[in-house]
Design a protein around this motif. Structure first.
Motif, mmCIF file in Angstrom:
data_model
loop_
_atom_site.group_PDB
_atom_site.id
_atom_site.type_symbol
_atom_site.label_atom_id
_atom_site.label_comp_id
_atom_site.label_asym_id
_atom_site.label_seq_id
_atom_site.Cartn_x
_atom_site.Cartn_y
_atom_site.Cartn_z
ATOM 1 N N ALA A 31 -11.165 -3.389 -8.260
ATOM 2 C CA ALA A 31 -12.076 -2.240 -8.303
ATOM 3 C C ALA A 31 -11.461 -1.057 -7.567
ATOM 4 O O ALA A 31 -10.860 -1.212 -6.506
ATOM 5 N N GLU A 32 -11.567 0.108 -8.171
ATOM 6 C CA GLU A 32 -11.046 1.363 -7.615
ATOM 7 C C GLU A 32 -9.518 1.431 -7.619
ATOM 8 O O GLU A 32 -8.944 2.431 -7.241
ATOM 9 N N ASN A 33 -8.834 0.360 -7.944
ATOM 10 C CA ASN A 33 -7.361 0.322 -7.969
ATOM 11 C C ASN A 33 -6.865 -0.286 -9.269
ATOM 12 O O ASN A 33 -5.852 -0.975 -9.285
ATOM 13 N N GLU A 34 -7.577 -0.041 -10.353
ATOM 14 C CA GLU A 34 -7.306 -0.721 -11.619
ATOM 15 C C GLU A 34 -5.838 -0.655 -12.049
ATOM 16 O O GLU A 34 -5.295 -1.616 -12.564
ATOM 17 N N LEU A 35 -5.194 0.484 -11.839
ATOM 18 C CA LEU A 35 -3.810 0.661 -12.295
ATOM 19 C C LEU A 35 -2.771 0.438 -11.196
ATOM 20 O O LEU A 35 -1.602 0.737 -11.376
ATOM 21 N N SER A 36 -3.178 -0.102 -10.064
ATOM 22 C CA SER A 36 -2.257 -0.328 -8.955
ATOM 23 C C SER A 36 -1.316 -1.490 -9.263
ATOM 24 O O SER A 36 -1.737 -2.645 -9.355
ATOM 25 N N ALA A 37 -0.038 -1.182 -9.416
ATOM 26 C CA ALA A 37 0.951 -2.228 -9.726
ATOM 27 C C ALA A 37 1.096 -3.208 -8.568
ATOM 28 O O ALA A 37 1.241 -4.405 -8.767
ATOM 29 N N GLU A 38 1.049 -2.712 -7.329
ATOM 30 C CA GLU A 38 1.252 -3.573 -6.164
ATOM 31 C C GLU A 38 0.122 -4.585 -5.993
ATOM 32 O O GLU A 38 0.338 -5.713 -5.591
ATOM 33 N N ARG A 39 -1.093 -4.174 -6.282
ATOM 34 C CA ARG A 39 -2.263 -5.038 -6.091
ATOM 35 C C ARG A 39 -2.611 -5.842 -7.334
ATOM 36 O O ARG A 39 -3.468 -6.720 -7.282
ATOM 37 N N ALA A 40 -1.974 -5.549 -8.438
ATOM 38 C CA ALA A 40 -2.377 -6.141 -9.715
ATOM 39 C C ALA A 40 -2.062 -7.624 -9.813
ATOM 40 O O ALA A 40 -1.017 -8.085 -9.368
ATOM 41 N N CYS A 41 -2.988 -8.336 -10.401
ATOM 42 C CA CYS A 41 -2.797 -9.722 -10.801
ATOM 43 C C CYS A 41 -3.880 -10.032 -11.830
ATOM 44 O O CYS A 41 -4.765 -9.219 -12.076
ATOM 45 N N ILE A 42 -3.792 -11.195 -12.432
ATOM 46 C CA ILE A 42 -4.814 -11.603 -13.383
ATOM 47 C C ILE A 42 -6.031 -12.023 -12.553
ATOM 48 O O ILE A 42 -5.928 -12.900 -11.711
ATOM 49 N N ARG A 43 -7.169 -11.348 -12.792
ATOM 50 C CA ARG A 43 -8.377 -11.566 -11.992
ATOM 51 C C ARG A 43 -9.550 -12.002 -12.843
ATOM 52 O O ARG A 43 -9.657 -11.613 -13.991
ATOM 53 N N LYS A 44 -10.444 -12.724 -12.211
ATOM 54 C CA LYS A 44 -11.727 -13.053 -12.827
ATOM 55 C C LYS A 44 -12.774 -12.237 -12.091
ATOM 56 O O LYS A 44 -12.856 -12.293 -10.856
ATOM 57 N N THR A 45 -13.527 -11.436 -12.847
ATOM 58 C CA THR A 45 -14.573 -10.615 -12.243
ATOM 59 C C THR A 45 -15.843 -10.720 -13.078
ATOM 60 O O THR A 45 -15.836 -11.265 -14.177
ATOM 61 N N SER A 46 -16.893 -10.144 -12.544
ATOM 62 C CA SER A 46 -18.143 -10.115 -13.302
ATOM 63 C C SER A 46 -18.009 -9.132 -14.459
ATOM 64 O O SER A 46 -17.201 -8.199 -14.412
ATOM 65 N N LEU A 47 -18.808 -9.346 -15.477
ATOM 66 C CA LEU A 47 -18.851 -8.441 -16.623
ATOM 67 C C LEU A 47 -19.215 -7.037 -16.154
ATOM 68 O O LEU A 47 -18.646 -6.049 -16.617
ATOM 69 N N GLU A 48 -20.127 -6.955 -15.204
ATOM 70 C CA GLU A 48 -20.577 -5.658 -14.675
ATOM 71 C C GLU A 48 -19.441 -4.926 -13.961
ATOM 72 O O GLU A 48 -19.249 -3.725 -14.137
#
Length: 151
Positions: free
Chosen positions: A40-57
């Motif tokens: 959240a708030e860092n959607e395009l952050s390459a450093e923080r990115a990984c495959i995540r499971k989140t709520s639909l909301e």
């Protein structure tokens, strides 16, 4: 949810229009989505990115969710959801806007191939602009050399 107000089923590829781009994920059921994101708030952050499971909301954010129309792929809905679930936590730090983004991931889950139509369309657009620019420059050069005016 989308134009037909359908509820997603596990294995559906979802997208949310973020303005300049669409964000993609795979619905796995229980109002959960697996997607490649910096969070959240860092959607395009390459450093923080990984495959995540989140709520639909959380996946939806401020946008409207669309179920991608072409849902007949290499894998069944069940297999697509299973591939997405199995990938959670992987790809840490391997996000790349052009070569390994959320659309690449969603398409890999569904079709077995990493592909981003958004990136492909942008590349074609950039190539067209470059060719046009080259043509204008060449035309100007020829006009100067031949001392003629092109209308």
């Amino acid at each position: 949810m989308n134009k037909t107000n359908d509820k997603p089923i596990p294995g559906d590829v979802l997208s949310v229009n973020r303005g300049l781009y669409k964000h993609y994920g795979v619905y796995i059921g229980n109002d959960e989505v697996v997607h490649f994101s910096g969070g959240a708030e860092n959607e395009l952050s390459a450093e923080r990115a990984c495959i995540r499971k989140t709520s639909l909301e959380e996946f939806r954010g401020d946008g409207e969710i669309e179920i991608e129309a072409n849902n007949c792929g290499a894998f069944s809905h069940e297999e697509t959801a299973a591939r997405a679930r199995a990938a959670v936590g992987s790809e840490k730090g391997k996000y790349d806007l052009a070569w390994n983004n959320c659309e690449h991931f969603a398409n890999w889950c569904r079709y077995g191939k990493k592909r981003s139509l958004q990136v492909e369309r942008a590349a074609v657009g950039f190539a067209g602009m470059a060719i046009l620019g080259l043509g204008v420059a060449l035309s100007a050069m020829l006009s100067d050399q031949l001392d003629i005016d092109f209308i």
